[in-house]
Design an enzyme around this catalytic site. Structure first.
Site, mmCIF file in Angstrom:
data_model
loop_
_atom_site.group_PDB
_atom_site.id
_atom_site.type_symbol
_atom_site.label_atom_id
_atom_site.label_comp_id
_atom_site.label_asym_id
_atom_site.label_seq_id
_atom_site.Cartn_x
_atom_site.Cartn_y
_atom_site.Cartn_z
ATOM 1 N N GLN A 138 30.719 33.217 -7.664
ATOM 2 C CA GLN A 138 30.781 31.641 -6.947
ATOM 3 C C GLN A 138 29.093 30.958 -6.384
ATOM 4 O O GLN A 138 28.531 31.941 -5.740
ATOM 5 C CB GLN A 138 31.256 31.604 -5.062
ATOM 6 C CG GLN A 138 31.399 30.096 -4.980
ATOM 7 C CD GLN A 138 31.550 30.992 -3.225
ATOM 8 O OE1 GLN A 138 31.902 31.365 -2.453
ATOM 9 N NE2 GLN A 138 32.542 29.744 -2.757
ATOM 10 N N GLY A 139 29.133 29.998 -7.252
ATOM 11 C CA GLY A 139 27.546 29.324 -7.369
ATOM 12 C C GLY A 139 27.596 28.153 -6.066
ATOM 13 O O GLY A 139 27.985 26.613 -6.790
ATOM 14 N N TYR A 140 27.933 28.749 -4.809
ATOM 15 C CA TYR A 140 27.913 26.837 -3.808
ATOM 16 C C TYR A 140 26.306 27.085 -3.370
ATOM 17 O O TYR A 140 25.841 26.268 -3.597
ATOM 18 C CB TYR A 140 29.361 27.435 -3.369
ATOM 19 C CG TYR A 140 30.631 26.914 -3.583
ATOM 20 C CD1 TYR A 140 31.488 26.801 -4.413
ATOM 21 C CD2 TYR A 140 31.562 26.169 -2.471
ATOM 22 C CE1 TYR A 140 31.765 26.459 -4.782
ATOM 23 C CE2 TYR A 140 32.549 26.125 -2.576
ATOM 24 C CZ TYR A 140 33.308 25.739 -3.453
ATOM 25 O OH TYR A 140 34.332 25.418 -3.948
ATOM 26 N N SER A 141 26.268 28.324 -2.695
ATOM 27 C CA SER A 141 25.111 27.960 -1.671
ATOM 28 C C SER A 141 23.418 27.955 -2.291
ATOM 29 O O SER A 141 23.968 28.401 -3.612
ATOM 30 C CB SER A 141 25.018 29.377 -0.537
ATOM 31 O OG SER A 141 26.442 29.290 -0.584
ATOM 32 N N SER A 173 27.459 36.451 -4.455
ATOM 33 C CA SER A 173 28.220 37.855 -4.241
ATOM 34 C C SER A 173 28.689 38.266 -6.003
ATOM 35 O O SER A 173 29.617 37.418 -6.304
ATOM 36 C CB SER A 173 29.308 38.051 -3.901
ATOM 37 O OG SER A 173 28.732 37.826 -2.198
ATOM 38 N N GLU A 256 42.718 30.507 1.282
ATOM 39 C CA GLU A 256 42.928 31.031 2.622
ATOM 40 C C GLU A 256 44.355 31.881 3.276
ATOM 41 O O GLU A 256 45.086 30.743 3.297
ATOM 42 C CB GLU A 256 42.128 31.331 3.861
ATOM 43 C CG GLU A 256 42.504 31.425 4.921
ATOM 44 C CD GLU A 256 41.831 33.110 4.892
ATOM 45 O OE1 GLU A 256 40.436 33.105 5.440
ATOM 46 O OE2 GLU A 256 42.469 33.624 5.453
HETATM 47 C C1 FAD Z 1 27.408 38.815 2.245
HETATM 48 C C2 FAD Z 1 27.157 36.838 1.862
HETATM 49 C C3 FAD Z 1 27.641 36.406 0.738
HETATM 50 C C4 FAD Z 1 27.473 35.345 0.455
HETATM 51 N N1 FAD Z 1 28.437 35.129 -0.600
HETATM 52 C C5 FAD Z 1 28.263 34.200 -1.417
HETATM 53 C C6 FAD Z 1 28.706 33.211 -2.483
HETATM 54 O O1 FAD Z 1 29.402 34.370 -2.942
HETATM 55 N N2 FAD Z 1 28.520 32.092 -3.385
HETATM 56 C C7 FAD Z 1 27.902 31.286 -2.295
HETATM 57 O O2 FAD Z 1 28.153 30.578 -2.832
HETATM 58 N N3 FAD Z 1 27.425 31.622 -0.896
HETATM 59 C C8 FAD Z 1 27.773 33.352 -0.410
HETATM 60 N N4 FAD Z 1 27.089 33.615 0.545
HETATM 61 C C9 FAD Z 1 26.566 32.018 1.358
HETATM 62 C C10 FAD Z 1 27.308 31.654 2.228
HETATM 63 O O3 FAD Z 1 27.870 30.408 2.079
HETATM 64 C C11 FAD Z 1 26.238 31.203 3.196
HETATM 65 O O4 FAD Z 1 25.425 31.760 3.854
HETATM 66 C C12 FAD Z 1 26.996 30.304 4.534
HETATM 67 O O5 FAD Z 1 27.599 29.761 4.553
HETATM 68 C C13 FAD Z 1 25.631 30.009 5.568
HETATM 69 O O6 FAD Z 1 24.630 29.041 5.430
HETATM 70 P P1 FAD Z 1 23.092 30.018 5.442
HETATM 71 O O7 FAD Z 1 22.831 31.116 5.031
HETATM 72 O O8 FAD Z 1 22.224 28.610 4.545
HETATM 73 O O9 FAD Z 1 22.554 29.260 6.909
HETATM 74 P P2 FAD Z 1 22.381 27.670 7.717
HETATM 75 O O10 FAD Z 1 22.833 26.805 7.236
HETATM 76 O O11 FAD Z 1 20.814 27.691 7.867
HETATM 77 O O12 FAD Z 1 22.472 28.086 9.309
HETATM 78 C C14 FAD Z 1 21.688 29.147 9.657
HETATM 79 C C15 FAD Z 1 21.596 28.761 11.375
HETATM 80 O O13 FAD Z 1 22.596 27.609 11.707
HETATM 81 C C16 FAD Z 1 23.520 27.401 12.033
HETATM 82 N N5 FAD Z 1 23.957 26.413 11.995
HETATM 83 C C17 FAD Z 1 23.959 25.842 10.946
HETATM 84 N N6 FAD Z 1 25.187 24.713 10.598
HETATM 85 C C18 FAD Z 1 25.760 23.834 11.776
HETATM 86 C C19 FAD Z 1 26.539 23.387 12.864
HETATM 87 N N7 FAD Z 1 26.702 22.580 12.044
HETATM 88 N N8 FAD Z 1 26.274 23.332 14.084
HETATM 89 C C20 FAD Z 1 25.929 24.649 14.490
HETATM 90 N N9 FAD Z 1 25.270 25.914 14.240
HETATM 91 C C21 FAD Z 1 24.853 25.848 13.182
HETATM 92 C C22 FAD Z 1 24.349 28.504 11.466
HETATM 93 O O14 FAD Z 1 25.279 29.265 11.968
HETATM 94 C C23 FAD Z 1 23.105 29.769 11.373
HETATM 95 O O15 FAD Z 1 23.246 30.557 12.403
HETATM 96 C C24 FAD Z 1 27.263 34.521 1.299
HETATM 97 C C25 FAD Z 1 26.628 35.493 2.452
HETATM 98 C C26 FAD Z 1 26.250 36.462 2.760
HETATM 99 C C27 FAD Z 1 26.084 37.010 3.846
#
Ligand code: FAD
Length: 431
Positions: A138-141, A173, A256
């Protein structure tokens, strides 16, 4: 969904046909599992993956791999009730439902293609997913687009009959195990943020795609950075409309399904039983504070079971899961942090020198049947930290529940609706 509509009763009774199907699944398991089966986690570490791959073929041959998919596409044509019963029996038996990438291949992109794909996309990709020839990630983040996914900046530009892709994804992942990636790319930087994104199907085995592993604190490298430098995919590999990728992307996140509501409480109950056994082994079971904390965990898993049954009731009635996904995600991930902390307290100093088998999974509980080793619990403790981040952080789940269940006002937006304006304000582009 309003708060009013969300309230609902619970009637997870299974029909006679459902119970007959359960017997069929039990018979399938009895016939196909090796003698003395105690769960996938009980296999020696180096046998887990080969067994899962072989088991995937057995499931496919019996129409149980993508059980809910129409038979015309190689699925099992199972009803929602049959899917739930199958998932329950598989969770109780501790068998995998596929391999590590199948959450992306089958649950995410496969279901998305069945819903949104063209006949040609379905005919090409679905059989290759089922055969295991194509393995997806998955290439989202991106570094600046996680919770705020609409801010993504990976660009795709048309060049004749091909898209040319430049940019970066992160936290991908199992990306190192995949040969295809579904990518959200910005295809119109001048449109409003969510209206300039396309959903692309991109082959990874080409010079413009580089996968770099990220080391996690457990020492594993389960996820990766993926860099695109003039990577290419055919123009026809857009799912949905060009610049209309956002609704496709959101519906993918909505897969889900009922199975998770059924299996999650079974998985966490199995894990808690192991923890009680650990407390007995370590002589901690008579400690009143440990007992109190174990009792707390017991009530949490019971509540999870009832939450699951409520979600299942709606699923079996054919309703959309709605906010159930956010409630369940918040609940299990916060619980898992606490139960794994308790495990470390029970282990005491041994948790600082973990020994034995590490978890064979980076997600949720260690596999059913896993040995009660200190390394298993320390690994689960590390993994539980990530559980409140991936698939949407706890804060974001609370926002969803606040807005969709409690009907609270929407949170204020920090950024504008224009991707280009935000980039200019951040100094990332000049014009
Ligand atoms: C083990 C693991 C596997 C993953 N696998 C994948 C994958 O396969 N493909 C993929 O695309 N992504 C993947 N992800 C990414 C995951 O979806 C993101 O890490 C997640 O969506 C959070 O984004 P971020 O890390 O950029 O944190 P940020 O969005 O920068 O958030 C940082 C902090 O700010 C808080 N925050 C942000 N916005 C708000 C808001 N509006 N209100 C309140 N608090 C807020 C968050 O809760 C967090 O505490 C994975 C992440 C992990 C840890």
């Amino acid at each position: 969904m309003s708060g009013q509509r969300y309230r609902g009763g619970m009637d997870p009774t299974y029909s006679e046909e459902g119970e007959a199907y359960r017997e069929k699944i039990r018979a399938f398991l009895a016939t196909n599992l090796p003698d003395g089966w105690h769960g996938i986690g009980a296999l020696p570490g180096d046998e887990v993956r080969p067994f899962s791959e072989q088991w995937r073929k057995t499931l496919h041959a019996n129409g149980l791999l993508a059980a809910s998919w129409p038979e015309v596409y190689g699925g099992g044509g199972a009803t929602p009730l049959e899917q739930v019963i199958m998932a329950e029996e598989f969770a109780i038996a501790g068998v995998p439902t596929g391999t590590a990438n199948d959450v992306f291949s089958i649950q995410m992109v496969g279901n998305t293609l069945l819903n949104w794909g063209t006949p040609e996309q379905k005919a090409h990709h679905i059989p290759r997913i089922l055969s295991g020839e194509d393995v997806w990630c998955q290439g989202y983040s991106e570094p600046d687009a996680g919770s705020d996914l609409g801010n993504l900046g990976c660009r795709a530009v048309l060049d004749g009959d091909e898209w040319v892709i430049n940019g970066q994804k992160i936290w991908t992942s199992a990306g190192h195990l995949a040969n295809w990636i579904f990518v959200l790319a910005r295809t119109d930087p001048d449109a409003a943020k969510h209206k300039g994104i396309s959903f692309l199907l991109v082959p990874m085995e080409q010079p413009g795609v580089e996968v770099r592993p990220i080391a996690m604190m457990s020492g594993e490298s389960e996820f990766n950075e993926v860099f695109f430098t003039d990577a290419r995919c055919p123009r026809v590999n857009v799912v949905g409309e060009i610049n209309g990728g956002w609704p496709v992307a959101m519906s993918l996140l909505g897969y889900e399904r009922g199975e998770a509501a059924a299996t999650m409480p079974i998985m966490f109950r199995t894990e808690l039983d192991r923890l009680v056994a650990l407390a007995r082994e370590r002589g901690a079971i008579d400690d009143p504070l440990i007992r109190q904390r174990l009792a707390w965990c017991h009530t949490k898993v019971e509540i999870m079971r009832y939450l699951g049954k409520r979600a299942l009731t709606r699923f079996l009635q054919g309703q959309q899961p709605g906010a159930d996904g956010a409630i369940s995600k918040l609940y299990w991930s916060e619980y898992h942090r606490v139960v794994t902390e308790l495990a470390l307290d029970i282990l005491g100093a041994d948790a600082m020198t973990p020994a034995g088998r590490w978890p064979a999974t980076s997600f949720q509980a260690d596999l059913p049947g896993a040995p009660n080793d200190s390394a298993s619990w320390v690994g689960a403790f590390f993994n539980a930290r990530a559980g409140t981040i991936y698939a949407g952080t706890s804060q974001v789940q609370r926002n969803i529940i606040g807005e969709l269940v409690l009907g609270l006002p929407k949170e204020p937006r920090a950024r504008s609706d224009s991707w280009r304006d935000d980039q200019k304000a951040a100094g990332a582009i000049a014009s």
